[in-house]
Design a protein around this motif. Structure first.
Motif, PDB file in Angstrom:
ATOM      1  N   LEU A 261       0.802  -1.224   0.000  1.00  0.00           N
ATOM      2  CA  LEU A 261       0.000   0.000   0.000  1.00  0.00           C
ATOM      3  C   LEU A 261       0.833   1.272   0.000  1.00  0.00           C
ATOM      4  N   PHE A 262       2.040   1.194   0.523  1.00  0.00           N
ATOM      5  CA  PHE A 262       2.906   2.378   0.603  1.00  0.00           C
ATOM      6  C   PHE A 262       4.339   1.992   0.205  1.00  0.00           C
ATOM      7  N   PRO A 263       4.548   1.565  -1.036  1.00  0.00           N
ATOM      8  CA  PRO A 263       5.887   1.137  -1.456  1.00  0.00           C
ATOM      9  C   PRO A 263       6.887   2.294  -1.456  1.00  0.00           C
ATOM     10  N   GLU A 264       8.069   2.008  -0.989  1.00  0.00           N
ATOM     11  CA  GLU A 264       9.161   2.974  -0.945  1.00  0.00           C
ATOM     12  C   GLU A 264      10.316   2.468  -1.811  1.00  0.00           C
ATOM     13  N   PRO A 265      11.221   3.364  -2.215  1.00  0.00           N
ATOM     14  CA  PRO A 265      12.386   2.915  -2.997  1.00  0.00           C
ATOM     15  C   PRO A 265      13.168   1.803  -2.317  1.00  0.00           C
ATOM     16  N   SER A 266      13.194   1.807  -0.993  1.00  0.00           N
ATOM     17  CA  SER A 266      13.930   0.761  -0.274  1.00  0.00           C
ATOM     18  C   SER A 266      13.298  -0.617  -0.444  1.00  0.00           C
ATOM     19  N   ASP A 267      12.032  -0.666  -0.894  1.00  0.00           N
ATOM     20  CA  ASP A 267      11.369  -1.950  -1.112  1.00  0.00           C
ATOM     21  C   ASP A 267      11.737  -2.560  -2.469  1.00  0.00           C
ATOM     22  N   GLY A 268      12.217  -1.722  -3.381  1.00  0.00           N
ATOM     23  CA  GLY A 268      12.511  -2.214  -4.722  1.00  0.00           C
ATOM     24  C   GLY A 268      13.891  -2.822  -4.845  1.00  0.00           C
ATOM     25  N   TYR A 269      14.120  -3.454  -5.998  1.00  0.00           N
ATOM     26  CA  TYR A 269      15.420  -4.058  -6.298  1.00  0.00           C
ATOM     27  C   TYR A 269      16.106  -3.238  -7.384  1.00  0.00           C
ATOM     28  N   TYR A 270      17.420  -3.081  -7.240  1.00  0.00           N
ATOM     29  CA  TYR A 270      18.201  -2.372  -8.253  1.00  0.00           C
ATOM     30  C   TYR A 270      18.750  -3.369  -9.268  1.00  0.00           C
ATOM     31  N   GLN A 271      18.828  -2.926 -10.492  1.00  0.00           N
ATOM     32  CA  GLN A 271      19.484  -3.725 -11.519  1.00  0.00           C
ATOM     33  C   GLN A 271      20.756  -3.013 -11.964  1.00  0.00           C
ATOM     34  N   LYS A 272      21.779  -3.804 -12.189  1.00  0.00           N
ATOM     35  CA  LYS A 272      23.087  -3.259 -12.562  1.00  0.00           C
ATOM     36  C   LYS A 272      23.490  -3.638 -13.969  1.00  0.00           C
ATOM     37  N   THR A 273      22.724  -4.537 -14.580  1.00  0.00           N
ATOM     38  CA  THR A 273      23.004  -4.936 -15.957  1.00  0.00           C
ATOM     39  C   THR A 273      21.720  -4.885 -16.767  1.00  0.00           C
ATOM     40  N   LEU A 274      21.870  -4.794 -18.069  1.00  0.00           N
ATOM     41  CA  LEU A 274      20.704  -4.815 -18.939  1.00  0.00           C
ATOM     42  C   LEU A 274      20.124  -6.221 -18.995  1.00  0.00           C
ATOM     43  N   ASN A 275      18.844  -6.302 -19.232  1.00  0.00           N
ATOM     44  CA  ASN A 275      18.173  -7.599 -19.265  1.00  0.00           C
ATOM     45  C   ASN A 275      18.395  -8.314 -20.581  1.00  0.00           C
ATOM     46  N   LYS A 276      18.047  -9.586 -20.588  1.00  0.00           N
ATOM     47  CA  LYS A 276      18.055 -10.334 -21.836  1.00  0.00           C
ATOM     48  C   LYS A 276      17.017  -9.761 -22.784  1.00  0.00           C
ATOM     49  N   ALA A 277      17.290  -9.893 -24.059  1.00  0.00           N
ATOM     50  CA  ALA A 277      16.367  -9.355 -25.051  1.00  0.00           C
ATOM     51  C   ALA A 277      15.179 -10.272 -25.290  1.00  0.00           C
ATOM     52  N   PHE A 278      15.268 -11.523 -24.846  1.00  0.00           N
ATOM     53  CA  PHE A 278      14.209 -12.472 -25.140  1.00  0.00           C
ATOM     54  C   PHE A 278      13.691 -13.093 -23.851  1.00  0.00           C
ATOM     55  N   THR A 279      12.422 -13.473 -23.863  1.00  0.00           N
ATOM     56  CA  THR A 279      11.814 -14.138 -22.719  1.00  0.00           C
ATOM     57  C   THR A 279      12.181 -15.612 -22.720  1.00  0.00           C
ATOM     58  N   ASN A 297       7.061 -11.609 -18.211  1.00  0.00           N
ATOM     59  CA  ASN A 297       8.396 -12.118 -17.865  1.00  0.00           C
ATOM     60  C   ASN A 297       8.921 -11.471 -16.586  1.00  0.00           C
ATOM     61  N   THR A 298       8.703 -10.170 -16.428  1.00  0.00           N
ATOM     62  CA  THR A 298       9.192  -9.467 -15.236  1.00  0.00           C
ATOM     63  C   THR A 298       8.526 -10.017 -13.972  1.00  0.00           C
ATOM     64  N   VAL A 299       7.211 -10.236 -14.024  1.00  0.00           N
ATOM     65  CA  VAL A 299       6.507 -10.754 -12.854  1.00  0.00           C
ATOM     66  C   VAL A 299       6.957 -12.182 -12.549  1.00  0.00           C
ATOM     67  N   LEU A 300       7.129 -12.994 -13.590  1.00  0.00           N
ATOM     68  CA  LEU A 300       7.539 -14.383 -13.368  1.00  0.00           C
ATOM     69  C   LEU A 300       8.895 -14.461 -12.679  1.00  0.00           C
ATOM     70  N   ASN A 301       9.796 -13.578 -13.055  1.00  0.00           N
ATOM     71  CA  ASN A 301      11.140 -13.609 -12.476  1.00  0.00           C
ATOM     72  C   ASN A 301      11.235 -12.866 -11.149  1.00  0.00           C
ATOM     73  N   GLU A 302      10.174 -12.095 -10.801  1.00  0.00           N
ATOM     74  CA  GLU A 302      10.115 -11.373  -9.522  1.00  0.00           C
ATOM     75  C   GLU A 302      11.402 -10.595  -9.258  1.00  0.00           C
ATOM     76  N   THR A 303      11.805  -9.832 -10.254  1.00  0.00           N
ATOM     77  CA  THR A 303      13.076  -9.116 -10.153  1.00  0.00           C
ATOM     78  C   THR A 303      12.916  -7.666  -9.706  1.00  0.00           C
ATOM     79  N   TYR A 304      11.713  -7.253  -9.354  1.00  0.00           N
ATOM     80  CA  TYR A 304      11.455  -5.841  -9.080  1.00  0.00           C
ATOM     81  C   TYR A 304      11.228  -5.551  -7.603  1.00  0.00           C
ATOM     82  N   GLY A 305      11.134  -6.581  -6.760  1.00  0.00           N
ATOM     83  CA  GLY A 305      10.958  -6.379  -5.324  1.00  0.00           C
ATOM     84  C   GLY A 305       9.553  -6.704  -4.852  1.00  0.00           C
TER      85      GLY A 305
END
Length: 834
Positions: A261-279, A297-305
């Motif tokens: 309900l109140f997401p903050e930047p500290s709840d998210g995940y940082y990415q340091k590399t570019l993603n794959k071009a294909f699912t 694909n993003t939800v399946l991999n749960e890479t966003y926090g």
């Protein structure tokens, strides 16, 4: 008053209730004996819970089932605990309960006012007789049921006051009952009765209610009718708000509800590399585009926090398609998937079931309907997935529900599952107590959640209290706690620029959905890849120099599969940062209609200055001249053989005009019974090949009252957007430009039409229109103009003629299409992290 023509009456309340004689009103105020009727059949939740939990293993939910709550009125139930003005509060985790408790009280009061506004006086009640074998059943005709202007359900109480008349035909009440000489007489007992009838059935097409009225003395069959608000409508949301505040106040560091309900930047995940071009998964729906499959694909991999994932889907971009694909992928990937999939309305939930049923077995999918839902409203293709018990919708058995991989219901009907004690918290409590009873000397293992995620489609149409019903249903227990890796997924798809929640009150806290509120939080709106940060109509790609960056917990759908580019041009520019890409095919089928103007694009603004009028005693605005003009345009398409009646939609924001349109269209000389005619709200989520919009208001009198009531399409940007984006191949707007120009969005549309010669009639000069948003030339408009130049070059180059707009012919057009394709390919190749 059929027509208000005195401008001195500028302060007149045109939406005032019709005049009701005092004698009729006094009947409702007179003291009366209350005679109740048998309630409509319902689910016995206590018995249901006992089928799987007995009576010893679940703590009684006193907050939901207290006797005083069950008998309370909305006003009693939602009295704030202290005097804080809700509108002055900024919503925080600390004041969540107080903020929405005040809002829910306002909603309850507004719902009651809505009921009062629909009260009926001196209307007949008809005995069903041989048509209905059930005892004490009567039929009541209620104007407005078809359009759902009155919110009423099976099980609601309708108060009836029987009318009695003297020999002169005058209404008698209380001490006014007299003999033929006018002398007071002792009132008969039946004159003092109020019959609390119960709704047992609803026929919206015929606008009739089936009422059970027990012990009715049929001396007179004329009644005053008062509708009531059942506390049950708001009780579930109130309880969810209260429980949510308790959760938000917990000291646990792994507070799942707070991060949802109140997401903050500290709840998210940082990415340091570019993603794959294909699912890395196989699609169930091979037609999913790049943005849709990337969201899945993003939800399946749960890479966003551990935060909500938000799918922003403008009209026609495939929000539901994306949600369905995501659900199927989650079911295929998770070890023990149990998804709760919700929508704000029954039709939207039906659509989800219809699409999921193509891929899931009957035992894996269930639709939960409340007993208040009418059987004729449920599509035949959906009925096999519903549970029917003794002639009414009910709950599947505990074992069936626990086996289901996907349970679909409306946000509001989640309360059925809550009352059945099937939430994650209840099931964890049950599992723990059963383990302790069977193995008293062994510590129970850490809780494992049954419901692994909740997906909400069309989330922008649900109030926040409605949205937290499914959210609190899947919420993690506060103790002993659940590992973050097991936290439920929460995904919403919607569009905050279309019509939001349908509420009775105009409180912003109720009209702002959770979907819209979250998108305004810095976590989403300040992200460099947010749609609001894009410029020039091109979605900004993620590049190496932007890393590291918070991985976006959102997806922006941009490809529209519904409308011709000319129809999309204005909405894309005004509401979606010019980002929409037209991908629909066969949208040029109406270009041969001879009445298109200027450049021949399938958009027409037709000037109408015929007077608008108000129904007697403030019933609503209508415009007979506009109705005839709209039917003339519709009939023209039919006579040219371009469309079938079912391909045409005529809409107006005013219900009085809808009634006039239906009457004009059904009668000679038009006789078009198959044309779809309805209020603007009824067409959200739908599409038609041709849409004719009747703005209806041709004079600027009382526009402020329209705005205050949330009516019309002037100064109503969401209504404006919905109206324009229903059309696939043709759009016609009828209105007075001198009135519409007062709205900056309509000014932009008029400027677009005038720049390209798409107007039929006199409109203000272009230099007056191109002020503010009116001066914006969208990317799609530029592309259409560029294509027109290519067409003209082809016409000069070809000896035997050229081609029509939208028909792919000629080398230049192919080069232009190739250039667009190359641009997309480069963007998608580089934007691997978008």
């Amino acid at each position: 008053m059929a027509h208000v023509n005195d401008e001195r009456l500028g302060k007149l309340d045109i939406y005032a209730r019709p005049f009701i004689p005092q004698s009729l009103r006094m009947v409702n105020k007179a003291p009366a004996n209350i005679i109740s009727s048998e309630p409509a059949p319902w689910v016995d939740f206590t018995r249901y819970v006992q089928t799987f939990a007995g009576s010893d293993f679940l703590t009684p939910d006193t907050a939901l089932y207290r006797k005083d709550h069950l008998d309370a009125t909305p006003d009693q139930l939602f009295t704030p605990s202290y005097g804080v003005e809700q509108g002055s509060l900024l919503l925080t985790p600390q004041n969540y309960h107080d903020y929405f408790q005040g809002a829910l009280k306002q909603e309850g009061a507004a719902l009651q006012q809505e009921c009062d506004d629909h009260a009926l006086f001196r209307v007949p009640l008809v005995r069903n007789g041989n048509m209905d074998p059930r005892p004490a059943m009567f039929t009541l005709h209620v104007p407005g049921l078809r359009e759902q202007s009155l919110r009423i359900e099976v099980g609601d109480i309708v108060q009836l006051r029987q009318l009695h008349f003297n020999l002169r035909g005058e209404v008698m009440y209380g001490s006014r009952i007299t003999d033929k000489d006018g002398k007071p007489v002792m009132a008969p007992r039946h004159a003092d009765n109020q019959y609390n009838s119960v709704v047992w059935g609803i026929d919206r097409l015929k606008e009739c209610l089936a009422l059970r009225v027990d012990s009715l003395a049929p001396r007179s069959m004329m009644f005053n009718v008062q509708f009531t608000v059942q506390a049950e409508r708001l009780r579930a949301t109130y309880t969810a708000v209260k429980n949510t505040q308790h959760t938000l106040s917990a000291t646990s560091s792994d507070n799942w509800m707070r991060s949802m309900l109140f997401p903050e930047p500290s709840d998210g995940y940082y990415q340091k590399t570019l993603n794959k071009a294909f699912t890395d998964f196989d699609l169930h729906d091979q037609l999913l585009n790049y943005e849709q499959s990337k969201a899945v694909n993003t939800v399946l991999n749960e890479t966003y926090g551990p935060v909500p994932f938000i799918i922003s889907g403008p009209p026609g971009t495939g929000k539901t398609k994306t949600i369905v694909e995501l659900a199927l992928q989650l079911i295929g990937r998770q070890e023990t998937p149990h998804l709760l999939i919700c929508a704000p309305s029954d039709p939207a939930a039906d659509t989800l079931v219809q699409r999921l049923s193509k891929h899931l077995k009957l035992s894996d999918l269930r639709l939960i309907n409340a007993p208040s839902r009418s059987f004729p409203e449920v599509p035949n293709t959906v009925l096999p997935y519903c549970c029917v018990d003794d002639g009414l919708f009910s709950l599947p058995s505990f074992k069936e529900l626990m086996r289901c991989k996907a349970v679909v219901t409306t946000c509001r009907d989640v309360q059925m599952l809550v009352r059945a004690r099937l939430s994650n918290r209840d099931l964890c409590e049950l599992e723990g107590k059963l383990h302790s009873a069977i193995h008293p000397n062994t510590s129970p293992a850490k809780a494992r959640l049954h419901w692994t995620g909740v997906l909400i489609d069309e989330a922008a149409q649900a109030t926040e209290p409605e949205a937290i019903l499914p959210l609190s249903f899947v919420a993690t227990p506060l103790a002993p706690g659940v590992d973050e890796s097991q936290w439920p997924l929460f995904v919403m798809a919607g569009d905050q620029h279309q019509l939001g929640p349908r509420t009775a009150s105009k409180a912003s806290s109720m009209q702002t959905s959770l979907f819209e509120r979250l998108l305004k939080r810095p976590f989403y709106c300040d992200h460099p890849l947010a749609r609001s940060k894009q410029s020039g109509g091109v979605m900004r790609p993620l590049t190496q120099d932007m890393l590291p960056i918070l991985r976006p917990a959102f997806a922006n759908l941009i490809r529209n599969y519904r409308s011709h580019p000319a129809i999309l041009a204005t909405p894309s520019s005004l509401f979606y940062n010019d980002t929409l890409e037209p991908e629909a095919t066969e949208t040029d089928s109406l270009l041969s209609w001879p009445q298109w103007k200027g450049r021949g694009w399938p958009v027409l603004f037709a000037r109408n200055i015929l007077p608008d009028e108000i129904e007697q005693d403030g019933g609503g605005w209508y415009n007979i001249g506009e109705a005839k003009l709209a039917c003339q345009y519709a009939q023209s398409f039919l006579l040219h053989g371009l469309l079938q009646p079912s391909d045409i939609c005529i809409m107006s924001p005013f219900r009085a005009q809808v009634r006039v349109l239906r009457k004009v269209a059904r009668e000679a000389p038009f006789s078009m019974p198959g044309v779809n005619i309805g209020p603007l709200e009824a067409f959200q989520g739908l599409e038609s090949k041709l849409v004719i919009i009747c703005t209806t208001r041709t004079r600027d009198r009382f526009l402020d009252q329209d705005v205050a009531k949330g009516l019309g399409v002037i100064h109503e940007p969401k209504r404006f957007n919905v109206a324009l984006t229903r059309a696939m191949s043709g759009l016609i707007v009828l209105g007075n430009p001198d009135v519409l120009v007062k709205d900056e969005n309509w000014r932009a549309f008029l400027a677009f039409c005038l720049r390209n010669g798409l107007c039929d009639g006199v409109v203000p000069p272009l230099d007056e229109l191109e002020v503010g948003k009116g001066g914006l030339v969208s990317r799609l408009e530029k592309q259409l103009l560029h294509q027109e130049v290519m067409d003209e070059n082809d016409l000069r180059a070809l000896p035997n003629g050229g081609r029509t707009l939208g028909v792919p012919d000629g080398d230049e057009h192919q080069l232009w299409e190739s250039g667009i394709a190359v641009e997309k390919f480069i963007r998608e190749s580089e934007d691997v992290g978008r």
